[in-house]
Motif scaffolding. Structure first.
Motif, PDB file in Angstrom:
ATOM      1  N   LEU A  39       0.862  -1.188   0.000  1.00  0.00           N
ATOM      2  CA  LEU A  39       0.000   0.000   0.000  1.00  0.00           C
ATOM      3  C   LEU A  39       0.897   1.237   0.000  1.00  0.00           C
ATOM      4  N   TYR A 317     -12.286   2.059  -4.771  1.00  0.00           N
ATOM      5  CA  TYR A 317     -11.088   2.511  -4.051  1.00  0.00           C
ATOM      6  C   TYR A 317     -11.464   3.357  -2.834  1.00  0.00           C
ATOM      7  N   ASN A 320     -12.242   1.278  -0.010  1.00  0.00           N
ATOM      8  CA  ASN A 320     -10.979   0.878   0.637  1.00  0.00           C
ATOM      9  C   ASN A 320     -10.490   1.976   1.577  1.00  0.00           C
ATOM     10  N   ILE A 324      -9.733   1.717   5.553  1.00  0.00           N
ATOM     11  CA  ILE A 324      -8.441   2.054   6.169  1.00  0.00           C
ATOM     12  C   ILE A 324      -8.629   3.102   7.266  1.00  0.00           C
ATOM     13  N   ALA A 387      -5.227   3.747  -0.958  1.00  0.00           N
ATOM     14  CA  ALA A 387      -6.478   2.987  -1.054  1.00  0.00           C
ATOM     15  C   ALA A 387      -6.547   2.207  -2.368  1.00  0.00           C
ATOM     16  N   GLY A 389      -5.171  -0.558  -3.226  1.00  0.00           N
ATOM     17  CA  GLY A 389      -4.985  -2.013  -3.177  1.00  0.00           C
ATOM     18  C   GLY A 389      -6.289  -2.731  -3.520  1.00  0.00           C
ATOM     19  N   ARG A 391      -9.533  -5.093  -2.422  1.00  0.00           N
ATOM     20  CA  ARG A 391     -10.333  -5.083  -1.186  1.00  0.00           C
ATOM     21  C   ARG A 391      -9.773  -6.087  -0.181  1.00  0.00           C
ATOM     22  N   ASN A 393      -6.772  -7.358   0.120  1.00  0.00           N
ATOM     23  CA  ASN A 393      -5.498  -6.932   0.718  1.00  0.00           C
ATOM     24  C   ASN A 393      -5.689  -5.791   1.697  1.00  0.00           C
ATOM     25  N   THR A 394      -6.622  -4.898   1.372  1.00  0.00           N
ATOM     26  CA  THR A 394      -6.866  -3.754   2.254  1.00  0.00           C
ATOM     27  C   THR A 394      -7.393  -4.249   3.602  1.00  0.00           C
TER      28      THR A 394
END
Ligand code: MLT
Length: 406
Positions: A39, A317, A320, A324, A387, A389, A391, A393-394
């Protein structure tokens, strides 16, 4: 004997994202089984939207037929793309920009780096601190920044405008008047935005001080709130003092296709000289135009279906970004950005420096971010997550970071 451009010797050893890439590769060599989540660099991960792929295929087929084949593109861009940009990005938003004021290129990074060439070496530049490194590095290469002071992390002739919590990450007017002012909103790296009246203040300031604003609006498609300008030309008087850069990279996932554009109003002049012909001359001499196929792909971004599809990607995104922001807040981090931009800016925990936190996250969570100090001295003690990445991985990255805690 051939001599080198000694200005290059004043630059940091490598470009920020190259340094990060190298560190991650070294870590991977020592820990081959590590499941690393990246990220760090703001690179998109979603495939190109179907409508854009359709346009690409169509243009490829045209290149294979004698009657539709194209050679060199017009160096300022094809009319079909320039006019749809002028209409949809500007006229529809109430900004008066005409097609022939749009210069199509292979991306905003090149344009932001190259634009300084049309200005004299004795211009004083002002940048936000933290800042996208290209603005400073390209001026270092040209010899406009003076020596680097390792104690302060600054170049002596550059005006650094601190951006932090105290000013909402929007710079105050500097004490010394600059000639060239780099502004980027929504901001990379902090994810902050500038309100319309604040940007109007900067336009008024530039006009009052005969300065030129170099406005990087690469992330405008991520704006979700009202009263946040998408273009500097929404401000009164901006046509007399501002150049704007836009990108298809983050708007439509073109980081690998390469397409962007710069707007220079015809009447914009400084020192009694109009800037439009200078940039046109530079483009004509050093650039042979973005590929036809890619410009057709760019045109498809503005079609009804294309626009809907790229908006869905942006929404993906931004979800995401929400994950985060929420994950980090719940874990006790001090966070900002992420509401109108795909970047989340967080304070490093305790007294950790940005690079210490980079190593800590890489080693303890196998998550890669970007150290704030890589964007300038005022970024020290901060860290950036993107943001962009997937979903999966996030969510996984947030799980790992939450387990570590702030
Ligand atoms: C970033 O991560 O800051 C951007 O991806 C860099 C860029 O757009 O060149």
């Amino acid at each position: 004997m051939a001599k080198v451009n000694e200005n290059y010797l004043r630059l940091p050893g490598s470009y920020l994202f190259s340094r990060i890439g190298k560190k991650v590769e070294e870590y991977k060599a020592d820990h081959p089984r590590a499941d690393i989540i990246r990220l760090g660099i703001g690179d998109v991960t979603q495939p190109i939207a179907p409508e854009i792929i359709r346009a690409l295929h169509g243009a490829v087929d045209e290149m294979g037929q004698a009657d539709t084949f194209r050679g060199y593109a017009p160096d300022l861009g094809y009319e079909f793309l320039r006019s749809v940009i002028a209409e949809k990005d500007y006229r529809d938003r109430g900004c008066s920009v005409t097609a022939d004021e749009v210069f199509v290129s292979d991306g905003a990074k090149c344009d932001c780096g190259n634009i300084q060439e049309i200005f004299g070496l004795d211009n004083r530049i002002a940048v936000c601190d933290p800042v996208y490194p290209v603005y400073v590095d390209s001026n270092v290469m040209a010899g406009r920044t003076g020596e680097y002071d390792p104690r302060t992390g600054k170049y002596q002739d550059v005006i650094y405008m601190p951006c932090g919590r105290e000013n909402g990450f929007v710079p105050d007017f500097p004490k010394e008047a600059p000639d060239l002012i780099y502004l980027c909103f929504p901001n990379n790296p902090t994810g902050a935005v500038i309100k319309k009246d604040q940007l109007q203040g900067w336009v008024d300031y530039a006009n009052a001080h005969d300065a030129v604003i170099l406005y990087d609006a690469a992330y405008e498609a991520y704006i979700s709130e009202e009263d946040v300008p998408h273009s500097i030309y929404e401000c009164q008087g901006a046509r007399g003092c501002a150049i704007e850069f836009r990108s298809f990279s983050k708007t439509a996932g073109f980081t690998g296709l390469r397409l962007g554009f710069t707007v220079i109003p015809k009447e914009l002049e400084t020192d009694g000289v109009r800037l439009w012909p200078l940039w046109a001359r530079r483009h004509g001499t050093k650039y042979n135009g973005a590929p036809y196929i890619i410009q057709r792909a760019g045109e498809a971004v503005y079609s009804e279906v294309g626009r809907r599809q790229v908006r869905e990607q942006i929404a993906y995104y931004m979800e995401n970004a929400r994950i985060i922001l929420q994950g980090l807040s719940e874990a006790g981090f001090d966070v900002s950005g992420g509401k109108n931009a795909p970047y989340i800016w967080l304070k490093t925990p305790g007294s950790m420096t940005s690079w210490e936190f980079f190593d800590y996250l890489l080693e303890q969570a196998n998550v890669v971010g970007t150290p704030g100090s890589g964007f300038g001295p005022n970024g020290e003690g901060y860290f950036r997550l993107t943001a962009f990445g997937s979903r999966e991985n996030t969510i996984e990255a947030m799980k790992r970071i939450s387990e570590l805690g702030a």
